[in-house]
Design an enzyme around this catalytic site. Structure first.
Site, PDB file in Angstrom:
ATOM      1  N   ASP A   1     -41.129 -19.532  -1.585  1.00  0.00           N
ATOM      2  CA  ASP A   1     -40.505 -20.589  -2.378  1.00  0.00           C
ATOM      3  C   ASP A   1     -39.619 -19.964  -3.446  1.00  0.00           C
ATOM      4  O   ASP A   1     -39.437 -20.525  -4.533  1.00  0.00           O
ATOM      5  CB  ASP A   1     -41.552 -21.518  -3.015  1.00  0.00           C
ATOM      6  CG  ASP A   1     -40.936 -22.818  -3.541  1.00  0.00           C
ATOM      7  OD1 ASP A   1     -39.833 -23.172  -3.090  1.00  0.00           O
ATOM      8  OD2 ASP A   1     -41.557 -23.473  -4.405  1.00  0.00           O
TER       9      ASP A   1
ATOM     10  N   HIS B   1     -43.406 -31.138   1.171  1.00  0.00           N
ATOM     11  CA  HIS B   1     -43.621 -30.875  -0.255  1.00  0.00           C
ATOM     12  C   HIS B   1     -44.580 -31.952  -0.735  1.00  0.00           C
ATOM     13  O   HIS B   1     -44.175 -33.095  -0.981  1.00  0.00           O
ATOM     14  CB  HIS B   1     -42.297 -30.937  -1.026  1.00  0.00           C
ATOM     15  CG  HIS B   1     -42.437 -30.644  -2.491  1.00  0.00           C
ATOM     16  ND1 HIS B   1     -41.694 -29.670  -3.121  1.00  0.00           N
ATOM     17  CD2 HIS B   1     -43.242 -31.175  -3.457  1.00  0.00           C
ATOM     18  CE1 HIS B   1     -42.022 -29.628  -4.407  1.00  0.00           C
ATOM     19  NE2 HIS B   1     -42.964 -30.539  -4.624  1.00  0.00           N
TER      20      HIS B   1
ATOM     21  N   HIS C   1     -46.228 -24.567  -0.066  1.00  0.00           N
ATOM     22  CA  HIS C   1     -46.526 -23.972  -1.376  1.00  0.00           C
ATOM     23  C   HIS C   1     -47.721 -24.631  -2.073  1.00  0.00           C
ATOM     24  O   HIS C   1     -47.609 -25.166  -3.182  1.00  0.00           O
ATOM     25  CB  HIS C   1     -45.313 -23.967  -2.289  1.00  0.00           C
ATOM     26  CG  HIS C   1     -44.504 -25.250  -2.315  1.00  0.00           C
ATOM     27  ND1 HIS C   1     -45.056 -26.492  -2.483  1.00  0.00           N
ATOM     28  CD2 HIS C   1     -43.176 -25.454  -2.185  1.00  0.00           C
ATOM     29  CE1 HIS C   1     -44.111 -27.406  -2.465  1.00  0.00           C
ATOM     30  NE2 HIS C   1     -42.952 -26.791  -2.282  1.00  0.00           N
TER      31      HIS C   1
ATOM     32  N   HIS D   1     -40.906 -19.952   3.625  1.00  0.00           N
ATOM     33  CA  HIS D   1     -40.381 -21.011   2.740  1.00  0.00           C
ATOM     34  C   HIS D   1     -39.432 -20.356   1.742  1.00  0.00           C
ATOM     35  O   HIS D   1     -39.867 -19.751   0.763  1.00  0.00           O
ATOM     36  CB  HIS D   1     -41.522 -21.715   2.000  1.00  0.00           C
ATOM     37  CG  HIS D   1     -41.061 -22.870   1.159  1.00  0.00           C
ATOM     38  ND1 HIS D   1     -41.497 -24.160   1.374  1.00  0.00           N
ATOM     39  CD2 HIS D   1     -40.195 -22.954   0.127  1.00  0.00           C
ATOM     40  CE1 HIS D   1     -40.931 -24.969   0.491  1.00  0.00           C
ATOM     41  NE2 HIS D   1     -40.131 -24.241  -0.282  1.00  0.00           N
TER      42      HIS D   1
ATOM     43  N   LYS E   1     -38.267 -30.723   7.183  1.00  0.00           N
ATOM     44  CA  LYS E   1     -38.877 -30.709   5.852  1.00  0.00           C
ATOM     45  C   LYS E   1     -38.847 -32.096   5.227  1.00  0.00           C
ATOM     46  O   LYS E   1     -37.788 -32.703   5.080  1.00  0.00           O
ATOM     47  CB  LYS E   1     -38.131 -29.714   4.948  1.00  0.00           C
ATOM     48  CG  LYS E   1     -38.635 -29.639   3.512  1.00  0.00           C
ATOM     49  CD  LYS E   1     -40.016 -29.025   3.415  1.00  0.00           C
ATOM     50  CE  LYS E   1     -40.522 -28.994   1.974  1.00  0.00           C
ATOM     51  NZ  LYS E   1     -39.789 -28.033   1.124  1.00  0.00           N
TER      52      LYS E   1
ATOM     53  N   HIS F   1     -35.503 -20.598  -0.404  1.00  0.00           N
ATOM     54  CA  HIS F   1     -34.284 -21.289  -0.824  1.00  0.00           C
ATOM     55  C   HIS F   1     -33.157 -20.268  -0.932  1.00  0.00           C
ATOM     56  O   HIS F   1     -33.236 -19.318  -1.714  1.00  0.00           O
ATOM     57  CB  HIS F   1     -34.491 -21.976  -2.176  1.00  0.00           C
ATOM     58  CG  HIS F   1     -35.493 -23.085  -2.136  1.00  0.00           C
ATOM     59  ND1 HIS F   1     -35.152 -24.381  -1.801  1.00  0.00           N
ATOM     60  CD2 HIS F   1     -36.836 -23.089  -2.350  1.00  0.00           C
ATOM     61  CE1 HIS F   1     -36.241 -25.139  -1.826  1.00  0.00           C
ATOM     62  NE2 HIS F   1     -37.272 -24.381  -2.155  1.00  0.00           N
TER      63      HIS F   1
END
Length: 340
Positions: free
Chosen positions: A243, A137, A171, A15, A98, A17
């Site tokens: 994350d 999420h 997460h 995970h 996602k 970004h």
């Protein structure tokens, strides 16, 4: 006495970004240098929601990392109108899809507003048949400390309605999410570095620490202990997902502080120290790679990261992005990265 060394084979970040534009070019190498691959989040502006956008974003990532050996495992931003024909057309281009509740986190305004099973059924059944994992999420719009726990019934509803669909609780931060893992065969989870280390007290118990502010927000000590317990055992249904979410310093140290903790450059060093402290180093390989390979059915690039017990001072920033533990000394350093 010789330094302690730890060898990690093909570390994976499930995970991550990487952002886009200047930020992508500035920070992508911080993951690509040490990880064999990462599941890259699609919440750009606009979000990644077509085959062309997946291909183009992958190309931008590969350009940003240069000669580094790294696989970006691409994701699609979930929309309930995706049909089987569409998903079949891009099956070879993506690793997962996602799902974001609308407006719950950074660039998620186009997410799902309701969780009506029948409305979602065509897309989720197609994903199940095509073996495309669903990453979620999992937060409601309730009181901030309760949002994830309040979402657990939605996980349960989806897991029951689509028993062959792999659902990744992203997460996770609560003991309720940990407990849900054991109740459903098709529920899995990623756990971040920072949620294994901090509670809300570290974020806001004294002076506000903006570089520890994230969504989902850090929770109570008992929640952290539940996460630690399952991660240190490398339970086969949990995987490391950083994350890591970079924002420029001015966006973090400001009113309306942006949510995200930047851990990409220090994740392996801190995880090694954490697992060693808890006498669990033998389980780190499974948590950082082995479990993810099994859950996702992926074969990562060969890469071995060799860490040594030698102090490392975390830089104050990485091209304008402040990392977790900036300026502090870590017990482990990365000595070498071997390829092939």
């Amino acid at each position: 006495m010789p330094s302690t060394t730890v060898r990690l084979d093909a570390p994976l970040d499930m995970h991550l970004h990487l952002r886009d534009g200047e930020m992508l070019n500035n920070i992508a190498k911080e993951s690509a240098q040490t990880f064999s691959g990462a599941v890259v989040m699609p919440n750009l502006v606009p979000p990644v929601s077509s085959k062309a956008e997946i291909v183009a974003y992958r190309e931008r990532i590969m350009k940003a990392i240069g000669e580094e050996s790294f696989i970006p495992y691409m994701t699609l931003f979930f929309k309930p109108e995706y049909d089987r024909v569409f998903l079949e057309s891009l099956r070879e281009d993506l690793t997962s899809i996602k799902l974001y509740p609308a407006g719950i986190t950074t660039n998620s305004e186009g997410g799902v507003s309701g969780f009506d099973v029948e409305e979602l059924r065509p897309t989720l059944e197609a994903m199940s048949d095509l073996n495309i994992p669903l990453c979620i999420h999992g937060e409601t719009n309730g009181f901030v400390m309760d949002r994830e726990a309040q979402f657990v019934p939605i996980y349960e509803k989806l897991a029951t309605a689509f028993p062959k669909l792999k659902i990744i609780m992203e997460h996770i931060t609560t003991k309720e999410s940990v407990e849900a893992l054991e109740r459903f065969d098709n529920l899995y989870a990623t756990i971040t570095l920072h949620h294994l280390l901090i509670t809300l007290d570290d974020v806001a118990g004294g002076m506000l620490q903006p570089h520890l502010f994230c969504k989902p927000i850090a929770k109570r000590p008992e929640d952290r202990e539940a996460l630690l317990n399952i991660a240190l055992k490398a339970h086969p249904k949990v995987m490391f997902g950083s994350d890591s979410a970079p924002h420029p310093k001015h966006a973090k140290e400001a009113c309306g502080c942006a949510a995200g903790v930047f851990t990409a450059p220090i994740a392996l060093q801190v995880l090694t120290e954490l697992f060693e402290t808890h006498n669990s180093l033998d389980n780190l390989q499974a948590f950082i790679s082995g479990n993810a390979r099994q859950v996702y059915g992926i074969t990562p690039l060969k890469k071995q990261v060799i860490l040594e017990k030698k102090p490392f001072t975390v830089p104050a920033d990485y091209k304008g992005v402040v990392p977790m533990y900036a300026g502090e000394r870590l017990a482990y350093s990365i000595r070498e990265v071997k390829h092939g």
